[in-house]
Design a protein around this motif. Structure first.
Motif, mmCIF file in Angstrom:
data_model
loop_
_atom_site.group_PDB
_atom_site.id
_atom_site.type_symbol
_atom_site.label_atom_id
_atom_site.label_comp_id
_atom_site.label_asym_id
_atom_site.label_seq_id
_atom_site.Cartn_x
_atom_site.Cartn_y
_atom_site.Cartn_z
ATOM 1 N N LYS A 9 50.947 103.744 -24.612
ATOM 2 C CA LYS A 9 50.248 102.484 -24.853
ATOM 3 C C LYS A 9 48.845 102.507 -24.266
ATOM 4 N N ASN A 10 48.672 103.204 -23.137
ATOM 5 C CA ASN A 10 47.353 103.266 -22.519
ATOM 6 C C ASN A 10 46.391 104.138 -23.306
ATOM 7 N N SER A 11 46.904 105.122 -24.059
ATOM 8 C CA SER A 11 46.014 106.003 -24.810
ATOM 9 C C SER A 11 45.354 105.250 -25.959
ATOM 10 N N SER A 12 46.109 104.532 -26.721
ATOM 11 C CA SER A 12 45.606 103.699 -27.803
ATOM 12 C C SER A 12 46.778 102.876 -28.296
ATOM 13 N N PRO A 13 46.696 101.580 -28.157
ATOM 14 C CA PRO A 13 47.848 100.765 -28.542
ATOM 15 C C PRO A 13 48.284 100.993 -29.989
ATOM 16 N N ASN A 14 47.342 101.102 -30.902
ATOM 17 C CA ASN A 14 47.704 101.296 -32.303
ATOM 18 C C ASN A 14 48.327 102.661 -32.543
ATOM 19 N N LEU A 15 47.732 103.700 -31.960
ATOM 20 C CA LEU A 15 48.276 105.043 -32.109
ATOM 21 C C LEU A 15 49.664 105.111 -31.486
ATOM 22 N N ALA A 16 49.827 104.510 -30.328
ATOM 23 C CA ALA A 16 51.119 104.529 -29.649
ATOM 24 C C ALA A 16 52.188 103.874 -30.513
ATOM 25 N N LEU A 37 56.120 94.417 -33.994
ATOM 26 C CA LEU A 37 55.050 94.079 -34.933
ATOM 27 C C LEU A 37 55.640 93.399 -36.161
ATOM 28 N N HIS A 38 54.796 92.642 -36.850
ATOM 29 C CA HIS A 38 55.184 92.071 -38.140
ATOM 30 C C HIS A 38 55.288 93.231 -39.131
ATOM 31 N N PRO A 39 56.270 93.212 -40.031
ATOM 32 C CA PRO A 39 56.450 94.329 -40.973
ATOM 33 C C PRO A 39 55.200 94.679 -41.779
#
Length: 180
Positions: A66-73, A101-103
């Motif tokens: 999560k710390n690296s990139s929330p979206n990538l994680a 997340l929302h689908p």
């Protein structure tokens, strides 16, 4: 001792990756599928050994991602969820739920991150499993389709042909001819 094991594993993996690269470079048409299957098997073994002996606790690992990139994680966590569960019935809402997340947002995030839809990744995992079973067993094609996670033979045949450009029967026949 653990350092020696890690060093040996790293050396072996380096050799394997060089061999796979060489195989695909020298004969891409006939070796690509085998190399992908070998690579998938190696990655699954790594994932299994990692989950049995994690360097970090799962909470620490998730926090690190999560710390690296929330979206990538979140995209990586969705991909891992698919890799672990592709044989069972997977729905977008369940995959999205595993990362809170929302689908619709999860689908968009995944596609933007990996250039592939969630269903596309599920299908690729299932086809790769079917290829492995077609090569390594004499099971009937319908049994392989269900074992790989497909709900119907027609969906399996359509997906297999989309991904590999050949039928499951043709794939098995070609693999057996090439291995004589």
């Amino acid at each position: 001792m653990s350092g020696d094991c890690d060093s040996t594993t790293a050396t072996r993996d380096k050799f394997l990756f060089q061999q796979w690269h060489s195989d695909v470079s020298n004969d891409p048409e006939n070796t690509r599928e085998f190399v992908l299957l070998e690579l998938k098997a190696r990655l699954l073994r790594l994932a299994r050994s990692y989950s049995k002996n994690p360097v970090l606790s799962s909470d620490a690992r998730d926090a690190s991602l999560k710390n690296s990139s929330p979206n990538l994680a979140k995209a990586e966590l969705m991909a891992c969820h698919i890799a672990r569960n592709f044989k069972s019935r997977l729905q977008i809402k369940d995959i999205a739920e595993c990362v809170d997340l929302h689908p619709d947002y999860a689908s968009t995030l995944f596609r933007k991150t990996f250039g592939l839809t969630l269903n596309g990744l599920i299908t690729r995992h299932r086809v790769a499993e079917a290829q492995r079973l077609l090569i390594s067993s004499n099971d009937q094609i319908i049994d392989i389709a269900f074992a790989a996670g497909f709900d119907s033979l027609s969906r399996f045949n359509r997906a297999f042909k989309e991904v590999t450009s050949m039928t499951p029967r043709g794939f098995r026949k070609e693999c057996r001819l090439n291995n004589r």
